[in-house]
Design a protein around this motif. Structure first.
Motif, short mmCIF file in Angstrom:
data_model
loop_
_atom_site.label_atom_id
_atom_site.label_comp_id
_atom_site.label_asym_id
_atom_site.label_seq_id
_atom_site.Cartn_x
_atom_site.Cartn_y
_atom_site.Cartn_z
N UNK A 138 -11.65 6.87 -20.41
CA UNK A 138 -11.15 5.95 -21.44
C UNK A 138 -11.12 6.71 -22.87
N UNK A 139 -10.91 7.85 -22.97
CA UNK A 139 -10.59 8.59 -24.08
C UNK A 139 -9.12 8.68 -24.10
N UNK A 140 -8.39 8.26 -25.39
CA UNK A 140 -7.01 8.38 -25.48
C UNK A 140 -6.43 9.55 -25.69
N UNK A 141 -5.28 10.04 -25.01
CA UNK A 141 -4.47 11.17 -25.46
C UNK A 141 -3.17 10.74 -25.49
N UNK A 142 -2.55 11.06 -26.55
CA UNK A 142 -1.16 10.86 -26.78
C UNK A 142 -0.22 11.73 -26.51
N UNK A 143 -0.75 13.10 -26.44
CA UNK A 143 0.11 14.24 -26.31
C UNK A 143 -0.61 15.21 -24.92
N UNK A 144 -1.50 15.50 -25.03
CA UNK A 144 -2.23 16.20 -23.68
C UNK A 144 -3.82 15.96 -23.79
N UNK A 145 -4.19 16.45 -22.46
CA UNK A 145 -5.60 16.64 -22.53
C UNK A 145 -5.93 17.85 -21.41
N UNK A 146 -6.98 18.62 -21.77
CA UNK A 146 -7.27 19.52 -21.00
C UNK A 146 -8.44 20.08 -20.86
N UNK A 147 -9.05 21.11 -19.91
CA UNK A 147 -10.22 21.65 -19.81
C UNK A 147 -9.95 23.08 -19.35
N UNK A 148 -10.90 23.99 -19.35
CA UNK A 148 -10.96 25.26 -19.10
C UNK A 148 -10.31 26.27 -20.14
N UNK A 186 -13.12 30.75 -14.26
CA UNK A 186 -12.42 29.72 -13.22
C UNK A 186 -13.14 28.69 -12.79
N UNK A 187 -12.37 27.73 -12.54
CA UNK A 187 -13.19 26.32 -12.02
C UNK A 187 -13.02 26.11 -10.81
N UNK A 188 -13.52 25.43 -10.10
CA UNK A 188 -13.18 24.98 -8.58
C UNK A 188 -13.40 23.53 -8.70
N UNK A 189 -12.33 22.98 -8.72
CA UNK A 189 -12.34 21.52 -8.80
C UNK A 189 -11.50 20.82 -7.55
#
Length: 321
Positions: A138-148, A186-189
């Motif tokens: 529910x957090x808006x992103x208009x361009x991009x969202x990312x993690x890591x 590195x993330x294990x997702x």
């Protein structure tokens, strides 16, 4: 779904961030007031001149616009636009943008000029048109969202900006330094979308909602945001010294050809740790960092943002050629 009522006398409620970009805030304010006076449009400017004021002013602008049948306008960079859009989405108000940032991906992909006077002409003459919004928990992103890794890159870029100023060269230099440092986790997702699940080990998960940015780096599904979807891009955990090469391929518009990249379109995707224990994670949305609870739900918002913009976006059309 019908656009908000909008006419030549619709008042404007403008959230102007004095900290955005490198422009003279007084000059921008004068240009706004002069253009509105010349067009016979009422405007109210909320000047964000200190920390902690952006979100309260965004909420107040939306409240005033709802009461007065007005337009909520964000004057700033992508972070400012994101915060004001978050407050505006679902309010029934039209939304306007006067870009003042370094990259201005949101405005550029929708044909809104970077020059304040030209952007004002769009704001004062064009109608509201529906544009897609991405959500992560529910957090808006208009361009991009990312993690890591990408989120870390953005975090370290802010330090470079404080030391060396805001520019595209500074942003590129910060990216190179971050990648050359090594030691990237590195993330294990576990990803679930379209009825399927996949375990993934990745240095960074990037979700794009901006066709122009995706076209410029060369992703196959670059038009996903124009087709009601988002685009996921994951960096496979190769050797750390391969990361600057990915940066170069992105700059050359060939990121989609890289062996270390996995990308696919989706409308809704759940991301959770492959093993239990991770409860929160740092996620960047339009360049702003947030701690969000796991699992993450990335999705297209059920309703659009009614953006005042031209019918054609020349820079996006050129990127598609």
């Amino acid at each position: 779904m019908h656009p908000p009522a909008h006419g030549a006398d619709t008042p404007l409620f403008i959230v102007l961030n004095a900290a955005s970009g490198r422009r003279d805030t007084d000059a921008v304010r004068t240009a706004i007031e002069s253009a509105c006076n010349a067009a016979g449009r009422r405007c109210r400017i909320f000047l964000v001149d200190g920390p902690g004021k952006l979100q309260p002013f965004a909420r107040e602008a939306v409240e005033r616009a709802r009461a007065g049948g007005g337009v909520v306008v964000a004057a700033g960079g992508d972070g400012t636009i994101n915060a004001v859009a978050q407050a505006t989405l679902g309010s029934g108000c039209a939304f306007g943008v006067l870009p003042q940032g370094t990259f201005n991906y949101f405005s550029r992909t929708h044909g809104i000029p970077a020059e304040t006077e030209a952007a004002l002409q769009v704001l004062l003459t064009e109608p509201p048109r529906a544009v897609q919004v991405g959500l992560v928990n529910d957090k808006v992103f208009l361009v991009n969202a990312s993690l890591g890794l990408y989120a870390r890159l953005l975090e370290e870029r802010e330090t470079f900006k404080r030391d060396y100023g805001r520019s595209r060269i500074t942003a590129l230099g910060a990216a190179v330094v971050t990648m050359l440092r090594g030691g990237h986790r590195s993330w294990r997702l576990r990803l679930a979308w379209r009825g399927q699940e996949r375990d993934l080990r990745t240095r960074s998960l990037f979700v794009g909602n901006n066709a122009l940015q995706l076209h410029q780096v060369g992703i196959a599904d670059a038009d996903a945001p124009e087709e009601g979807q988002l685009a996921a891009i994951a960096v496979k955990p190769g050797r750390w010294w391969s990361l600057p090469g990915l940066l170069v391929q992105g700059a050359l518009g060939r990121l989609g050809h890289a062996d270390d990249i996995l990308s696919f379109p989706f409308a809704s995707m759940t991301v959770k740790p492959a093993a239990s224990g991770q409860r929160r994670i740092k996620v960047a949305t339009d360049g702003e960092l947030n701690w969000l609870a796991m699992p993450l739900l990335f999705r297209v918002a059920p309703e659009p943002l009614w953006l005042i913009k031209p019918a054609v976006a020349p820079e996006l059309e050129a990127a598609r050629e």
